[in-house]
Design a protein around this motif. Structure first.
Motif, mmCIF file in Angstrom:
data_model
loop_
_atom_site.group_PDB
_atom_site.id
_atom_site.type_symbol
_atom_site.label_atom_id
_atom_site.label_comp_id
_atom_site.label_asym_id
_atom_site.label_seq_id
_atom_site.Cartn_x
_atom_site.Cartn_y
_atom_site.Cartn_z
ATOM 1 N N VAL A 122 0.593 2.041 12.980
ATOM 2 C CA VAL A 122 -0.594 2.032 11.786
ATOM 3 C C VAL A 122 0.272 2.484 10.484
ATOM 4 C CG1 VAL A 122 -2.748 2.282 10.626
ATOM 5 C CG2 VAL A 122 -2.546 2.088 13.183
ATOM 6 N N LEU A 123 0.368 1.590 9.501
ATOM 7 C CA LEU A 123 0.823 2.077 8.287
ATOM 8 C C LEU A 123 -0.132 2.434 7.284
ATOM 9 C CD1 LEU A 123 3.745 -0.445 7.838
ATOM 10 C CD2 LEU A 123 4.095 1.748 9.046
ATOM 11 N N SER A 124 -0.146 3.534 6.546
ATOM 12 C CA SER A 124 -1.211 4.381 5.903
ATOM 13 C C SER A 124 -1.207 3.436 4.454
ATOM 14 C CB SER A 124 -1.136 5.634 5.525
ATOM 15 O OG SER A 124 -1.959 5.987 4.807
ATOM 16 N N LEU A 125 -2.242 3.153 3.788
ATOM 17 C CA LEU A 125 -2.244 2.637 2.475
ATOM 18 C C LEU A 125 -2.698 3.655 1.487
ATOM 19 C CD1 LEU A 125 -3.976 -0.611 2.735
ATOM 20 C CD2 LEU A 125 -1.738 -0.231 2.562
ATOM 21 N N ASP A 126 -2.872 4.928 2.198
ATOM 22 C CA ASP A 126 -3.597 6.066 1.550
ATOM 23 C C ASP A 126 -2.136 6.377 0.165
ATOM 24 O OD1 ASP A 126 -6.153 7.469 1.757
ATOM 25 O OD2 ASP A 126 -5.368 6.334 3.792
ATOM 26 N N ARG A 127 -1.035 6.460 0.659
ATOM 27 C CA ARG A 127 0.026 7.080 0.061
ATOM 28 C C ARG A 127 0.598 5.990 -1.032
ATOM 29 N NH1 ARG A 127 5.392 5.665 1.722
ATOM 30 N NH2 ARG A 127 5.344 4.329 3.468
ATOM 31 N N ILE A 128 0.052 4.861 -0.921
ATOM 32 C CA ILE A 128 0.576 3.752 -1.888
ATOM 33 C C ILE A 128 0.079 3.846 -3.261
ATOM 34 C CG2 ILE A 128 0.541 1.011 -2.410
ATOM 35 C CD1 ILE A 128 2.306 2.021 0.071
ATOM 36 N N GLY A 129 -1.225 4.332 -3.375
ATOM 37 C CA GLY A 129 -1.784 4.649 -4.830
ATOM 38 C C GLY A 129 -1.240 5.648 -5.389
ATOM 39 N N THR A 130 -0.683 6.649 -4.684
ATOM 40 C CA THR A 130 -0.169 7.818 -5.246
ATOM 41 C C THR A 130 1.348 7.939 -5.487
ATOM 42 O OG1 THR A 130 0.056 8.887 -2.818
ATOM 43 C CG2 THR A 130 -2.008 9.182 -4.245
#
Length: 503
Positions: A122-130
């Motif tokens: 699973v690749l996290s999308l949380d870090r994309i926005g930051t």
């Protein structure tokens, strides 16, 4: 559309520069920032071993990062398998079974709730926005010189049909662009338009509206959690000009306008479909706000096939006229007496993920819609549905799927799902329960708990449980007679969701 390289497809985004691309609950992204996020996710996919043709599962709320993930996947030549954030474990397991995704993209909270790591990376999308900034993108797209095949599988959306499991509908870049062009034609779309999207990204309506807006380098508002008062305020603040989807959304907004004393809206056009459209809604749109309203007909398999405008001589809100076919679309009726509507055209999907679902879904190169239709002077009229689905707030729910999951209640009794008209949601999902002798009739919470534990998504839960003490009505061959469930269940004891309990 001819083949282009990955870099050419990505560069089309950068052409938007500092224009607004996406507006979600957390803020606004320019096209430069979106392009930066897309290439960042594409790099992560490449580092994870994803290559052209691989499937990538995306848990897709209406968030800027989820749109970037979708664009990164299809621009990489992979297939975006879209799953709604409200889905249950049963839906996720099914998606992995039929699509075999190499990796998943999701926000951390959704990944934990759906237990995605049990299925693989699973690749996290949380870090994309930051980690993406509003500055101009400087990266190069991974393997950017490779050609993108516009007729290869690009996106999969799941729809409930007559089967007990959701059908994975396969679209290509070309079929999606044709569907978006048809929507744009019906709306008279302009580059300064700004759609207000409250329909899930993991639906054909969501994907088509994203495709349409970005192809014009215009902005789109993503409403992840629709709440009439807050959503009306956001629609006005963002100057949204278009809404497409189920009538219930627009009805809720107009109702809030009346409550709050709002007399003007930035909206100029509505594209409505999926359920019966109240005449009062059209009158309010046109007379109170000066909004142009059109009716559209389509499905996940053949999106935006026909359209008609309500203020023409041909159409009224209280009839069945779905209008004329849009560009390249052909309609016909199946022989044999059923009058089943057949549709074909360049927007037609390329089949289902599960080959078994293709059986009986086509008549030559025509798509069998499951709707009973009529054609007069080239105009389409829909008379009813032949397939067993309930359309609640425009979202289709398979009755056979609910029946299958409701087997988890077998210790209480036999169950069968059906739909009834509902003034707020279009249709309401009802579950009939024939309680076994000696068993106490269940309360609503018990039924809901059993269904969600069995993996049913919360948006598919019945809102009404009707208690039967005698056997459910059946045909001579043993099939449940759903029309009789409606007729005979009207005055039986029931337990309901809070929305109905308060009415």
């Amino acid at each position: 559309m001819p083949a282009t390289t990955k870099t050419e497809a990505w560069t089309a985004l950068t052409a938007g520069g500092d224009r607004t691309a996406l507006i979600d609950e957390n803020g606004e992204w320019t096209y430069d920032r979106l392009a930066t996020a897309v290439v960042r996710i594409a790099e992560d996919l490449a580092a994870s071993g994803c290559t052209a043709g691989d499937a990538v599962l995306i848990v897709a709320p209406l968030r800027n990062e989820a749109v970037a993930a979708y664009l990164a996947v299809i621009t990489s030549g992979c297939t975006a398998v879209l799953v709604d954030r409200r889905s249950g474990q049963r839906d996720v397991t099914h998606a992995h079974t039929v699509a075999h995704p190499r990796v998943s993209l999701a926000f951390d909270e959704d990944a934990r709730r759906m237990d995605l790591e049990t299925h693989g990376l699973v690749l996290s999308l949380d870090r994309i926005g930051t980690t993406t900034t509003p500055s101009s993108p400087t990266r190069e797209f991974p393997n950017g010189a490779a050609l993108l095949d516009p007729d290869a599988p690009a996106a999969v959306v799941f729809t409930s049909g007559t089967t007990g499991t959701p059908k994975g509908v396969i679209h290509t870049i070309n079929t999606l662009r044709c569907g978006a062009m048809n929507m744009g034609m019906a709306l008279g779309y302009r580059s300064d338009d700004r759609p207000f999207l409250s329909t899930p990204l993991a639906s054909i309506t969501g994907v088509i509206q994203i495709t349409l807006a970005l192809s014009h380098l215009s902005g789109i508002v993503l409403e992840n959690r629709f709440q009439p008062a807050a959503s009306l305020d956001r629609l006005r603040r963002t100057n949204a000009t278009i809404i497409g989807g189920a009538p219930i959304i627009v009805e809720s907004l107009f109702g809030e306008c009346a409550t709050a004393g709002v007399t003007s809206l930035p909206l100029r056009s509505l594209a409505l479909g999926g359920t019966q459209i109240p005449a009062s809604l059209i009158d309010t749109a046109r007379k109170s706000f000066g909004i142009r309203a059109i009716r559209v007909y389509g499905s996940s398999e053949v999106p935006f096939s026909t359209s008609t405008q309500f203020d023409t001589a041909h159409s009224g809100a209280d009839d069945t006229d779905e209008g004329l076919p849009l560009r390249g679309v052909e309609i016909s009726l199946r022989l044999g007496g059923s009058d089943e509507l057949l549709v074909r055209g360049p927007h037609r999907f390329h089949g289902y993920l599960d080959p078994h679902h293709n059986i009986g879904s086509f008549d030559g190169d025509w798509v069998r819609t499951g709707d009973q239709g009529g054609i007069r002077d080239g105009r389409l009229a829909i008379k009813g549905r032949l397939k067993e689905v309930v359309a609640r707030k425009g979202m289709k729910i398979s009755l056979m799927e609910i029946d299958a999951v409701a087997e988890s209640l077998s210790d209480i009794g036999e169950c069968a799902a059906y739909g009834v008209d509902d003034p707020e949601t279009g249709e309401r999902l009802v579950l009939a329960v024939h309680v076994r002798d000696g068993v106490t009739a269940p309360d609503y919470a018990t039924v809901v708990s059993a269904l969600t534990t069995a993996g049913l998504a919360t948006w598919k839960l019945p809102e009404e449980i009707v208690i039967w003490t005698d056997p459910l009505p059946r045909t001579e061959s043993g099939k449940i007679r759903r029309p009789d469930l409606v007729r005979l269940g009207a005055h039986r004891p029931r337990v309901t969701a809070r929305r109905l309990a308060s009415t």
